[in-house]
Scaffold this active site. Structure first.
Site, short mmCIF file in Angstrom:
data_model
loop_
_atom_site.label_atom_id
_atom_site.label_comp_id
_atom_site.label_asym_id
_atom_site.label_seq_id
_atom_site.Cartn_x
_atom_site.Cartn_y
_atom_site.Cartn_z
N HIS A 195 -16.48 15.87 -29.16
CA HIS A 195 -16.15 14.99 -29.44
C HIS A 195 -17.37 13.69 -30.20
O HIS A 195 -18.67 14.55 -30.87
CB HIS A 195 -17.09 14.17 -27.89
CG HIS A 195 -17.22 12.47 -27.18
ND1 HIS A 195 -18.15 12.17 -27.66
CD2 HIS A 195 -16.45 12.31 -27.19
CE1 HIS A 195 -17.81 11.12 -26.77
NE2 HIS A 195 -16.68 10.60 -26.32
N SER A 196 -16.72 13.02 -30.74
CA SER A 196 -17.24 11.93 -31.52
C SER A 196 -17.97 12.31 -32.91
O SER A 196 -17.36 13.42 -33.67
CB SER A 196 -18.40 11.31 -30.97
OG SER A 196 -18.29 9.78 -31.29
N TYR A 197 -19.88 12.12 -33.15
CA TYR A 197 -19.98 13.01 -34.80
C TYR A 197 -20.18 14.61 -34.08
O TYR A 197 -20.42 15.06 -35.43
CB TYR A 197 -21.67 12.82 -33.92
CG TYR A 197 -23.06 14.16 -34.93
CD1 TYR A 197 -22.48 13.95 -35.92
CD2 TYR A 197 -23.28 14.92 -33.62
CE1 TYR A 197 -23.65 14.71 -36.63
CE2 TYR A 197 -23.89 15.91 -34.60
CZ TYR A 197 -23.95 15.76 -35.81
OH TYR A 197 -25.18 16.61 -36.27
N GLY A 218 -17.33 16.15 -34.29
CA GLY A 218 -16.28 16.43 -35.24
C GLY A 218 -16.61 17.04 -36.18
O GLY A 218 -16.09 18.05 -37.34
N ASP A 227 -12.39 12.31 -29.29
CA ASP A 227 -13.09 10.64 -30.33
C ASP A 227 -13.56 11.30 -31.17
O ASP A 227 -14.45 10.52 -31.38
CB ASP A 227 -13.41 9.73 -28.86
CG ASP A 227 -12.33 8.30 -29.39
OD1 ASP A 227 -11.08 8.27 -29.58
OD2 ASP A 227 -12.68 7.67 -28.23
#
Length: 264
Positions: free
Chosen positions: A76-78, A80, A101
């Site tokens: 999720h988010s960072y 990734g 995301d």
């Protein structure tokens, strides 16, 4: 039964996956949602030495210690930036890589390098110097467009500052992660920033990826945990059933289809 390894985003911890973990574990799957060093229940380990590579090693250590194979790795988010490097190191151990995301790193460049000069300046202007090194304070949870006010309060209560080096250290990638048979990207529809929808639109032109949408705020694992669990289960099934070809086929069917929660 499948193995799932869930990587949280900036300022969060393993706690943010609690609802998804309960759903998957309740169906008999093994689920791991570690907190990265300096965050969540490991916030006390924050130090000037913590950087992006530290978080990559955190996740690799779980894979090694638990002897995981054919796992579904979700970021999720960072997260990734972390999971992509993990997958690049051990692609043979991962059956499906799912971005929620999530940011996509580039070899030799930091996450700050990927931002516009204006956004990079805005981020750096928020940096706080502490005895444990420079940190980025958490963003207000109201920005994530969560549906329930109590969830906004929960996220604000639990998020902690994150080491600046996790955003300023360059990623190290060879491209080996693209060998993984099932690659999926899910973007949320209620989060106002277009960044992740832009990434999804770009990846939609890559036949190796299936693209999904979630009618939720940025923290979809909190907002629509059933839909996130369904997405992960579908991708696990696609990996078992035949990899990339099966994922493409089922993207228009049921196993790994586009998921949409109930708009609030």
């Amino acid at each position: 039964m499948a193995d799932f390894l869930l990587v949280h985003g900036a300022w969060h911890g393993g706690w943010c996956w609690r609802r998804v973990v309960a759903i998957l574990a309740g169906q008999g799957h093994r689920v791991f949602a570690p907190s990265l060093t300096g965050l969540g229940d490991r916030a006390h380990l924050l130090s000037p030495e913590v950087g992006l590579a530290t978080h990559v090693e955190d996740v690799l250590a779980v894979i090694e210690a638990e002897e995981l194979r054919d796992l579904v790795l979700c970021a999720h988010s960072y997260g990734g930036a972390v999971a992509t490097q993990v997958a690049d190191r051990v692609p043979e151990k991962i059956g499906a890589l799912v971005f929620l995301d999530a940011l996509l790193p580039q070899d030799g460049r930091s996450l700050l390098d990927l931002d516009t000069p204006e956004r990079r300046e805005a981020i750096l202007s928020r940096v706080a110097e502490t005895p444990r090194g420079p940190v980025l304070p958490p963003a207000p949870a109201a920005l994530y467009a969560l549906a329930a006010p109590e969830d906004v309060a929960w996220v604000d209560r639990r998020c902690v500052p994150q080491a600046l080096r996790t955003y300023s250290d360059p990623a190290v990638l060879t491209g080996a992660w693209m060998q993984i048979e099932v690659l999926a990207y899910a973007c949320t529809l209620r989060f106002p920033a277009p960044d992740f929808r832009d990434i999804a639109a770009r990846l939609a032109r890559d036949p190796r990826f299936t693209i999904h949408e979630l009618a939720s705020g940025h923290d979809a694992m909190i907002d629509v945990p059933d839909d996130v669990a369904d997405l992960l289960l579908g991708c696990a099934e696609a990996a078992r059933a035949g990899g990339r070809d099966e994922a493409r086929a089922t993207a228009d069917g049921t196993a790994c289809a586009t998921v949409a929660g109930s708009p609030s």
